[in-house]
Design a protein around this motif. Structure first.
Motif, PDB file in Angstrom:
ATOM      1  N   THR A  29       0.838  -1.201   0.000  1.00 36.79           N
ATOM      2  CA  THR A  29       0.000   0.000   0.000  1.00 36.79           C
ATOM      3  C   THR A  29       0.871   1.248   0.000  1.00 36.79           C
ATOM      4  O   THR A  29       0.646   2.191  -0.773  1.00 36.79           O
ATOM      5  CB  THR A  29      -0.909   0.003   1.234  1.00 36.79           C
ATOM      6  N   ILE A  30       1.890   1.236   0.853  1.00 32.99           N
ATOM      7  CA  ILE A  30       2.730   2.426   0.993  1.00 32.99           C
ATOM      8  C   ILE A  30       3.539   2.657  -0.290  1.00 32.99           C
ATOM      9  O   ILE A  30       3.673   3.795  -0.760  1.00 32.99           O
ATOM     10  CB  ILE A  30       3.634   2.266   2.222  1.00 32.99           C
ATOM     11  N   LEU A  45       1.315   4.107  -2.874  1.00 31.81           N
ATOM     12  CA  LEU A  45       1.116   5.538  -2.636  1.00 31.81           C
ATOM     13  C   LEU A  45       2.295   6.323  -3.187  1.00 31.81           C
ATOM     14  O   LEU A  45       2.131   7.371  -3.831  1.00 31.81           O
ATOM     15  CB  LEU A  45       0.956   5.807  -1.150  1.00 31.81           C
ATOM     16  N   ILE A  86       1.950   6.591  -6.825  1.00 34.34           N
ATOM     17  CA  ILE A  86       0.953   7.578  -7.249  1.00 34.34           C
ATOM     18  C   ILE A  86       1.529   8.984  -7.173  1.00 34.34           C
ATOM     19  O   ILE A  86       1.265   9.837  -8.020  1.00 34.34           O
ATOM     20  CB  ILE A  86      -0.306   7.464  -6.381  1.00 34.34           C
ATOM     21  N   LEU A  87       2.366   9.216  -6.147  1.00 31.50           N
ATOM     22  CA  LEU A  87       2.992  10.530  -6.013  1.00 31.50           C
ATOM     23  C   LEU A  87       3.794  10.893  -7.253  1.00 31.50           C
ATOM     24  O   LEU A  87       3.904  12.053  -7.615  1.00 31.50           O
ATOM     25  CB  LEU A  87       3.931  10.532  -4.812  1.00 31.50           C
ATOM     26  N   THR A  94      -0.488   1.704   7.892  1.00 31.38           N
ATOM     27  CA  THR A  94      -1.162   1.947   6.625  1.00 31.38           C
ATOM     28  C   THR A  94      -2.100   3.145   6.718  1.00 31.38           C
ATOM     29  O   THR A  94      -2.128   4.002   5.817  1.00 31.38           O
ATOM     30  CB  THR A  94      -1.967   0.704   6.216  1.00 31.38           C
ATOM     31  N   ALA A 107      -0.135   6.268   6.680  1.00 36.29           N
ATOM     32  CA  ALA A 107       0.412   6.542   5.350  1.00 36.29           C
ATOM     33  C   ALA A 107      -0.667   7.112   4.432  1.00 36.29           C
ATOM     34  O   ALA A 107      -0.449   8.105   3.727  1.00 36.29           O
ATOM     35  CB  ALA A 107       1.003   5.267   4.758  1.00 36.29           C
ATOM     36  N   LEU A 108      -1.858   6.491   4.468  1.00 34.64           N
ATOM     37  CA  LEU A 108      -2.942   6.971   3.605  1.00 34.64           C
ATOM     38  C   LEU A 108      -3.342   8.379   3.984  1.00 34.64           C
ATOM     39  O   LEU A 108      -3.502   9.260   3.123  1.00 34.64           O
ATOM     40  CB  LEU A 108      -4.155   6.039   3.734  1.00 34.64           C
ATOM     41  N   PHE A 138      -0.608  10.794   3.003  1.00 31.36           N
ATOM     42  CA  PHE A 138      -0.576  10.949   1.549  1.00 31.36           C
ATOM     43  C   PHE A 138      -1.703  11.851   1.084  1.00 31.36           C
ATOM     44  O   PHE A 138      -1.496  12.795   0.316  1.00 31.36           O
ATOM     45  CB  PHE A 138      -0.693   9.588   0.876  1.00 31.36           C
ATOM     46  N   ARG A 164       0.073  15.045   0.385  1.00 32.28           N
ATOM     47  CA  ARG A 164       0.680  14.680  -0.897  1.00 32.28           C
ATOM     48  C   ARG A 164       2.177  14.421  -0.761  1.00 32.28           C
ATOM     49  O   ARG A 164       2.956  14.787  -1.639  1.00 32.28           O
ATOM     50  CB  ARG A 164       0.468  15.786  -1.927  1.00 32.28           C
ATOM     51  N   LEU A 191       5.118  11.614   1.307  1.00 35.12           N
ATOM     52  CA  LEU A 191       5.402  10.591   2.304  1.00 35.12           C
ATOM     53  C   LEU A 191       6.615  10.977   3.122  1.00 35.12           C
ATOM     54  O   LEU A 191       6.973  10.322   4.088  1.00 35.12           O
ATOM     55  CB  LEU A 191       5.658   9.242   1.631  1.00 35.12           C
TER      56      LEU A 191
END
Lengths: 368, 99, 114
Positions: A74-75, A78, A81-82, B71, B74-75, B78, B82, B84
């Protein structure tokens, strides 16, 4: 203690419910255009399929699915996607026709193929009858390790696992080649702590993360050294250890994490793990066995010196297999090193890269 | 018996969470649904371990409880920031030159 | 005695599941993000507490109990923190609560103390 009820197959009912959940989630993933929704739903998919694997009694696989599927992937998604646009391009109906037909066709073939599969747990099925059965019968005598999955992975088929470890290492190299090690993020002084509004103070999160990071790391080592006895092992433990580092980076910032776990260090550890694994194999050759033949890990005169109290007194019928015990422990450590360092390197690659290209519309105050 | 009832209740709750994760008007709804789904998965695993007489499943429940949090963070991070990589602040940023 | 403990534990677990179910209904039915977070986080921790207490009663005193307590501790640590972070992020991203924006936050917005 077990709640057994005659006439009600809890296993079957659970299977059915979980499968329906999976189908619904997959349909939703296929229908959505927003990448973030898809990522969240894929996390849910991983959770459900891991529960399903648990119901199927495949605890080790469920473990891996949980930490990799629901956690790290998942990370990483992400992070991906960035680096991209974050929304799927609209595809016209005609161009979707052929892939849909192909997917449905392959799905139909697969479903047709499952009709020929043996029943779950069928003692006469090929998986249970020949090799699997031989492993089950021989493991106790050969190694004295209760978890047969660990025994098969790291001893009987240690060469396979070495290959897998090398593949993971190669993944780290591949990501590093494409995205770099994220080291530029360390030198970058323009990165401000992000804050969009007055409510953006995450005291609770920082305290909770501070409490949790050591616990996660400790749990990783529990999984590592408990892998001989229960579900777990180097792969799972490595990912969990990496998750501890990733949580630190998420809450305290990539720069601080990179100061603590340097990208160079992670790189070195990833290579060290593979080296340790292969080195154990070579040691076995040097001492007169085959590659990764742990029974020859120690020369005989050294093996005789190992005190019995480590594993308790040996009984004559089942001697201690010191070579197996220490060999498996050592290669699992190698796997732990490689997997943890690889995951950290991949995360550094994605997260460090995405710092360079701030997305439009990102809330960022105080940068003036 | 009661345990199976509890597992069934959890499964229904999980299905509702899936519905919220699919519908959820904002992404925060989806993240919330995912987080709550994860917590319920942990509990379901614990119950399944007892129903099938395999308490070793608790190890997996433990790891879910930990992974689920990471998780979710992180979500959240994000979607909100925008990024991490940037640290989460502890202080209220000064605005408009006062203070 | 053991039987009574088994039923009591099962009852507690079922009560926890009921709480989780109510929370899920709340998440499905409530009007905005904050009320849903409220429903989910309270029933998650409460349901987990009841359920794990019940399982502890069933398991008796053993290593399993320790692991159950660990699961409980992790849930109690992570679930509220995640809910807080989520509500925080949602608010600072500009989601106005369904009941209207409230005073503490307006004071904050003027740049005062937290």
């Amino acid at each position: 203690m077990t709640g057994y009820i005659p006439g009600f197959d809890a296993n079957l009912a659970l299977d059915a419910i979980l499968l329906v959940m999976l189908v619904v989630i997959v349909a939703a993933i296929a229908a959505t255009h927003r990448m973030l929704s898809a990522v969240i739903l894929m996390g849910l998919y991983s959770l459900v399929s891991a529960v399903w694997l648990v119901v199927m009694d495949a605890a080790d696989v469920a473990f891996t699915e949980a930490v990799v599927g629901a956690g790290v992937s998942t990370i990483v998604l992400l992070g991906a996607i960035l680096l991209t646009r974050g929304a799927a391009a609209k595809v016209s109906g005609r161009r979707r026709f052929l892939p849909a037909v192909l997917a449905l066709g392959v799905g139909a073939i697969l479903i047709y193929a499952t009709l020929d599969l043996p029943d779950f747990g069928d003692p006469a099925s090929p998986a249970n009858a020949y090799v699997g059965r031989a492993y089950l019968e021989a493991t106790g005598n050969d190694m004295g390790i209760p978890n047969v999955v660990t025994a098969v992975l790291s001893s009987y088929r240690g060469f396979d696992t070495l290959g897998e470890t090398v593949v993971i290492f190669a993944a780290a190299i591949g990501v590093a080649i494409m995205l770099g090690f994220g080291e530029r993020a360390m030198a970058d002084r323009t990165i401000e702590p992000l804050a969009g509004g007055p409510a953006d103070h995450h005291v609770v999160l920082r305290v909770a993360a501070k409490l949790l990071i050591p616990i996660i790391a400790l749990y990783a080592f529990y999984v590592q050294f408990h892998g001989d006895l229960g579900p777990g092992g180097g792969f799972q433990a490595g990912v969990i250890l990496a998750v501890a580092v990733i949580l630190h980076a998420l809450v305290f910032g990539l720069k601080d994490t990179m100061a603590a776990v340097k990208p160079k260090f992670a790189r070195g550890v990833a290579a060290l793990g593979v080296l340790l694994y292969a080195g154990i194999g070579v040691t076995c050759i040097v001492n007169g066995g085959g590659f990764l033949d742990y029974d020859h890990l120690f020369p005989r005169h050294i093996e005789a010196q190992i005190p019995d109290w480590i594993l308790g007194p040996a009984d004559p019928a089942h001697p201690h297999h010191w070579g197996q015990h220490f060999g498996i422990m050592a290669i699992e450590l190698g796997v732990l090193f490689t997997v943890a360092a690889t995951m950290v390197t991949i995360f550094y690659g994605f997260a460090g890269r995405s710092m360079e290209a701030p997305q439009p519309g990102a809330p960022r105050s105080g940068a003036a | 018996m009661l345990l199976i009832g509890a597992a069934a209740g959890l499964l229904v709750a999980m299905s509702l969470m899936i519905a919220r994760a699919i519908m959820g008007p904002s992404h925060y709804d989806r993240i919330l649904a995912a987080n709550s789904f994860g917590t319920k998965t942990v509990l379901l695993l614990a119950i399944i371990g007892f129903v099938f007489g395999r308490p070793a499943f608790l190890d997996i429940a433990l790891v879910y409880a930990l992974i689920n949090f990471v998780t979710t963070i992180a979500l959240m991070k994000f979607f909100r920031y925008r990024s991490l990589a940037a640290p989460l602040t502890t202080h209220t940023p000064k605005e408009g030159g006062n203070g | 005695m053991a039987d009574a403990l088994f039923w009591a534990g099962g009852g507690l677990a079922a009560a926890g599941a009921l709480l989780a179910l109510i929370g899920a209904l709340g998440v499905l039915r409530f009007p905005d993000v904050y009320t849903r977070i409220h429903a989910a986080s309270i029933t998650d921790t409460g349901g987990a507490t009841l359920m794990i207490l019940g399982l502890c009663l069933i398991s008796g005193l053993s290593l399993v109990t320790l692991k159950l307590v660990l699961v409980w501790v992790f849930i109690m640590l992570t679930s509220p923190a995640a809910a807080n972070a989520l509500a925080n992020a949602a608010y600072s991203a500009g989601h106005t609560p369904w009941i209207g924006s409230f005073r503490i936050m307006q004071d904050n917005r003027k740049g005062g103390s937290r």
